[in-house]
Design a protein around this motif. Structure first.
Motif, short mmCIF file in Angstrom:
data_model
loop_
_atom_site.label_atom_id
_atom_site.label_comp_id
_atom_site.label_asym_id
_atom_site.label_seq_id
_atom_site.Cartn_x
_atom_site.Cartn_y
_atom_site.Cartn_z
N TYR A 93 20.66 50.11 79.77
CA TYR A 93 21.10 51.35 80.42
C TYR A 93 19.89 52.22 80.77
CZ TYR A 93 23.20 55.88 81.24
OH TYR A 93 23.56 57.07 81.81
N ARG A 94 18.93 52.30 79.87
CA ARG A 94 17.75 53.14 80.12
C ARG A 94 16.98 52.66 81.35
NH1 ARG A 94 12.32 53.72 78.99
NH2 ARG A 94 12.14 51.62 78.11
N ARG A 95 16.90 51.35 81.53
CA ARG A 95 16.07 50.80 82.61
C ARG A 95 16.87 50.49 83.88
NH1 ARG A 95 11.08 49.22 80.96
NH2 ARG A 95 10.86 47.60 82.56
N HIS A 96 18.16 50.25 83.74
CA HIS A 96 18.95 49.79 84.90
C HIS A 96 20.31 50.47 84.92
CE1 HIS A 96 15.96 46.60 85.58
NE2 HIS A 96 16.01 46.38 84.27
N SER A 97 20.33 51.79 84.80
CA SER A 97 21.59 52.51 84.68
C SER A 97 22.48 52.36 85.91
CB SER A 97 21.34 53.99 84.40
OG SER A 97 20.62 54.58 85.47
N SER A 98 21.91 52.10 87.07
CA SER A 98 22.72 51.98 88.29
C SER A 98 23.66 50.78 88.23
CB SER A 98 21.82 51.86 89.52
OG SER A 98 21.05 50.67 89.46
N VAL A 99 23.37 49.83 87.35
CA VAL A 99 24.21 48.63 87.22
C VAL A 99 25.38 48.88 86.27
CG1 VAL A 99 24.20 46.18 86.57
CG2 VAL A 99 22.17 47.19 87.63
N VAL A 100 25.30 49.93 85.45
CA VAL A 100 26.21 50.10 84.32
C VAL A 100 27.42 50.94 84.71
CG1 VAL A 100 26.43 50.87 81.93
CG2 VAL A 100 24.25 49.88 82.74
N GLU A 101 28.58 50.30 84.72
CA GLU A 101 29.85 51.01 84.96
C GLU A 101 30.29 51.74 83.70
OE1 GLU A 101 32.47 52.33 87.48
OE2 GLU A 101 31.61 50.44 88.16
N SER A 102 30.15 51.08 82.58
CA SER A 102 30.46 51.68 81.28
C SER A 102 29.69 50.90 80.22
CB SER A 102 31.96 51.65 80.98
OG SER A 102 32.38 50.33 80.67
N LEU A 103 29.65 51.47 79.01
CA LEU A 103 29.03 50.80 77.87
C LEU A 103 30.07 50.59 76.78
CD1 LEU A 103 25.59 52.63 77.37
CD2 LEU A 103 25.92 50.23 77.97
N ILE A 104 30.08 49.39 76.21
CA ILE A 104 30.87 49.11 75.02
C ILE A 104 29.88 48.61 73.96
CG2 ILE A 104 32.78 47.84 74.02
CD1 ILE A 104 32.59 47.81 77.73
N LEU A 105 29.72 49.38 72.90
CA LEU A 105 28.75 49.07 71.85
C LEU A 105 29.52 48.69 70.60
CD1 LEU A 105 26.33 52.08 72.46
CD2 LEU A 105 26.20 49.77 73.43
N ALA A 106 29.37 47.45 70.16
CA ALA A 106 30.18 46.91 69.08
C ALA A 106 29.31 46.55 67.87
CB ALA A 106 30.94 45.66 69.56
N GLY A 107 29.60 47.15 66.74
CA GLY A 107 28.90 46.81 65.50
C GLY A 107 27.40 46.80 65.64
N THR A 108 26.85 47.82 66.28
CA THR A 108 25.43 47.80 66.62
C THR A 108 24.69 48.93 65.89
OG1 THR A 108 23.89 47.66 68.47
CG2 THR A 108 25.74 49.18 68.73
N TYR A 109 23.55 49.32 66.41
CA TYR A 109 22.69 50.32 65.80
C TYR A 109 21.96 51.08 66.90
CZ TYR A 109 22.87 46.40 62.43
OH TYR A 109 23.28 45.36 61.64
N ALA A 110 21.41 52.22 66.53
CA ALA A 110 20.39 52.86 67.36
C ALA A 110 19.04 52.25 66.96
CB ALA A 110 20.39 54.36 67.15
N GLY A 111 18.98 50.93 66.99
CA GLY A 111 17.88 50.19 66.38
C GLY A 111 17.96 50.32 64.86
#
Length: 254
Positions: A93-111
């Motif tokens: 998303y940070r590098r290619h946000s124009s491609v992203v319609e939405s984000l689904i983040l599953a069982g992840t982390y902020a690193g």
């Protein structure tokens, strides 16, 4: 780079975790192809894809993914990332946000460094770098239990075990290094619709991490998958798929 693509409709991109490959998305590819063009890659260093050179960072995977999506004809898509794939989704998303319609983040982390208390990120990274040299069956025996709740479906356990036996030691080390980052600065910049999906019994990324992301991403919605651990997409595929379908189809196409 290898990938699978099925179905017709809005693009849905599936990004796997660091000891998995595109096969982990079988239940989603079988079910969601009715409503979406479903794309699942083997990230460089996993599955049928080649190992990347070292060093290789999240930005490199994000740029590879962007090139792969162009090849697949997906100009815009819902981006779903599980575990390490969710960290990658944030960088994408940070590098290619124009491609992203939405984000689904599953069982992840902020690193790991952004979500887990010290010294856990350093200990987890050191263990991964060491464990990449384990015989495959020993590797699976160590990591497989943490992927599920206490009472998983035996078929799901065996399916994931088969996938994990195919892990790439080089790719696993590189993805572990890429997980030991801090992506908290990305979270407030996210302006697309965002769904957070968490297994209620996730032992690798506790529900507290979900609440951290929920507070940091404006307008994000949190859905908890019952009877599921870290790989909620396998352990309770029906509930997982319903959340994805309902969320994505409610977003007007642009």
């Amino acid at each position: 780079m290898a990938y699978q693509q099925v179905g017709e409709g809005p693009g849905l991109v599936l990004l796997h975790g660091f000891s998995h490959d595109s096969r982990v998305w079988r239940p989603q590819m079988e079910n969601l192809k009715e409503d979406f063009t479903v794309f699942a890659w083997d990230a460089p260093g996993a599955g049928r894809s080649s190992d990347p050179p070292s060093p290789f960072a999240l930005a490199d995977w994000a740029d590879c993914l962007a090139a792969c999506l162009r090849t697949a004809g997906l100009e815009r898509a819902h981006i779903l990332g599980l575990s390490w794939g969710g960290i990658l989704a944030q960088e994408f998303y940070r590098r290619h946000s124009s491609v992203v319609e939405s984000l689904i983040l599953a069982g992840t982390y902020a690193g790991w460094k952004g979500s887990l208390p010290d010294p856990l990120p350093q200990e987890r990274l050191a263990a991964c770098l060491r464990d990449a040299s384990l015989p495959r069956d020993d590797f699976v025996a160590k990591y497989l239990p943490s992927m599920f709740s206490r009472s998983p479906n035996p078929q799901a356990v065996e399916e994931l075990a088969g996938i994990m036996r195919g892990f790439h030691p080089t790719g696993f080390r590189l993805m572990a290094r890429a997980s030991a980052v801090d992506t908290r600065s990305i979270l407030p910049t996210i302006t697309v619709p965002t769904l957070l999906l968490w297994g209620e019994s996730d032992g690798r990324s506790p529900i507290a991490v979900a609440h951290q992301l929920h507070q940091a991403i404006t307008g994000a919605r949190l859905a908890v998958i019952p009877r599921a651990g870290h790989v909620s997409n396998l352990e309770n595929a029906d509930a997982f798929n319903k959340e994805i379908r309902d969320f994505c189809l409610a977003i007007p196409r642009t």
